[in-house]
Write an enzyme that holds these catalytic residues in place. Structure first.
Site, mmCIF file in Angstrom:
data_model
loop_
_atom_site.group_PDB
_atom_site.id
_atom_site.type_symbol
_atom_site.label_atom_id
_atom_site.label_comp_id
_atom_site.label_asym_id
_atom_site.label_seq_id
_atom_site.Cartn_x
_atom_site.Cartn_y
_atom_site.Cartn_z
ATOM 1 N N GLY A 40 -0.529 5.485 3.450
ATOM 2 C CA GLY A 40 -0.846 4.685 4.508
ATOM 3 C C GLY A 40 -0.851 3.027 4.186
ATOM 4 N N HIS A 41 -1.163 2.734 3.010
ATOM 5 C CA HIS A 41 -1.200 1.375 2.572
ATOM 6 C C HIS A 41 0.541 1.425 2.242
ATOM 7 C CE1 HIS A 41 -5.333 2.476 1.019
ATOM 8 N NE2 HIS A 41 -5.477 1.231 1.465
ATOM 9 N N GLY A 199 -3.739 -1.934 9.195
ATOM 10 C CA GLY A 199 -3.427 -0.706 9.978
ATOM 11 C C GLY A 199 -4.278 -0.392 11.044
ATOM 12 N N LYS A 200 -3.696 0.107 12.044
ATOM 13 C CA LYS A 200 -4.671 0.532 13.308
ATOM 14 C C LYS A 200 -5.540 1.567 13.309
ATOM 15 C CE LYS A 200 -1.970 -0.119 17.149
ATOM 16 N NZ LYS A 200 -0.728 -0.278 17.977
ATOM 17 N N SER A 237 -6.772 8.231 4.299
ATOM 18 C CA SER A 237 -8.134 7.305 4.036
ATOM 19 C C SER A 237 -8.206 7.559 2.577
ATOM 20 C CB SER A 237 -9.157 7.622 4.775
ATOM 21 O OG SER A 237 -10.275 6.750 4.217
ATOM 22 N N SER A 238 -8.822 6.396 1.912
ATOM 23 C CA SER A 238 -9.200 6.435 0.634
ATOM 24 C C SER A 238 -10.303 7.293 0.472
ATOM 25 C CB SER A 238 -9.370 5.122 -0.050
ATOM 26 O OG SER A 238 -8.525 4.188 0.139
#
Length: 330
Positions: A40-41, A199-200, A237-238
């Protein structure tokens, strides 16, 4: 192919680098992160490349957005892995400061906030009557973050986007967006980017940053990047690393019921209560604990009762003591 990445830890050095690059005609994009990077990042970096030719990724676990009872001390971190990923994707600079906040009080006062309250006669908590019983609540002005708990009293200035921060995550995390808005403003002032990408998945955060930039006249273009999901549908997500395989399977109910809600709206359902009740029931049956499930206007984030325009369905829920957030525009 991996490329060399410059690692900068000093605020003055990154500011000097940015000004030099911009004076030479370059356009700079900033991707703020707290590290422990996932795909995601990386998608944020790829989006940033569409808008600028030099990319800065900041890695800084921001203590001012965590309350003392939250997971700052166990927030995952792996800088070497992050560095390798950012080399592979072609980032130019990693800004990795040790601390972004002043650590000494100008007044020279070293006593704790508790001592200050005691000496001034100020009571940090009040009692109110509710349903015939007494309930103790903290005064809003006394809510503090891990930054204050560490005794870092030198920092006294905070940014609050007052209306947008109140609902959704702001209800259960009342100091969170104060910390987010303040650290992002500091990053904008230090890095001086032309573009910043968020990020949304953190929808409320994205809207708050957009509003802050608008209200305070930052010369930064804010880009919202779409949610990235794993193959099973879970939003990246982390914190997903804390889920067991069983818990992860149960957490898939969040995306599943959001998709059902979107399908229902497309089929003509307009009652937000009906949609919320259905989603909450499915998540609870899967073993989740709801923080909130709200359908709000995309711009104002005000909760709506009927679907009459563009909305976003936002959910925060706990699975195995891991708080997950997700949303879907509808």
């Amino acid at each position: 192919m991996a490329t060399e990445v410059e690692i900068i830890t000093c605020k003055n050095q990154i500011r000097s680098w940015s000004r030099t690059m911009r004076s030479n005609g370059h356009k700079i994009a900033l991707v703020p992160t707290m590290g422990y990077l996932h795909q995601g990042h990386i998608s944020l970096v790829e989006e940033a490349k569409k808008h600028a030719n030099l990319i800065v990724v900041s890695i800084y676990i921001n203590p001012s957005q965590f309350a003392p009872n939250e997971d700052l001390t166990r927030y995952p971190s792996d800088f070497n892995s992050d560095l390798l990923k950012l080399k592979q994707v072609g980032v130019n600079v990693i800004f990795h400061p040790e601390n972004l906040y002043e650590t000494n009080s100008e007044s020279g006062q070293t006593g704790s906030s508790e001592n200050v309250e005691r000496e001034s006669g100020f009571e940090p908590k009040i009692e109110i009557e509710s349903g015939g019983s007494s309930v103790t609540v903290e005064r809003e002005s006394e809510l503090s973050s891990c930054l204050e708990e560490r005794g870092q009293l030198g920092h006294q200035t905070w940014i609050r986007v007052e209306k947008l921060e109140k609902g959704l995550c702001g209800k259960s995390r009342p100091i969170f967006f104060r910390g987010v808005a303040t650290v992002v403003a500091k990053l904008f002032n230090v890095v001086e980017p032309d573009v910043a990408v968020f990020g949304k998945k953190d929808y409320q955060q994205w809207r708050i940053i957009c509003r802050m930039v608008q209200d305070l006249d930052f010369s930064v273009e804010v880009i919202g990047s779409e949610i990235v999901r794993d193959a099973d549908g879970l939003a990246m997500s982390s914190r997903n690393v804390y889920l067991s395989a069983y818990g992860r399977q149960k957490a898939l109910s969040i995306n599943r019921c959001l998709s059902k809600a979107k399908s229902s709206i497309q089929s003509g359902e307009i009652s937000c209560k009906q949609l919320r009740d259905s989603v909450m029931q499915e998540i609870c049956e899967a073993g989740g604990r709801i923080d909130y499930a709200e359908i709000v206007d995309r711009e104002s984030l005000v909760e709506v009762e009927e679907i009459r325009g563009p909305v976003v369905f936002c959910i925060a829920a706990w699975f195995e003591n891991v708080r997950l957030i997700d949303n879907m525009e509808m």
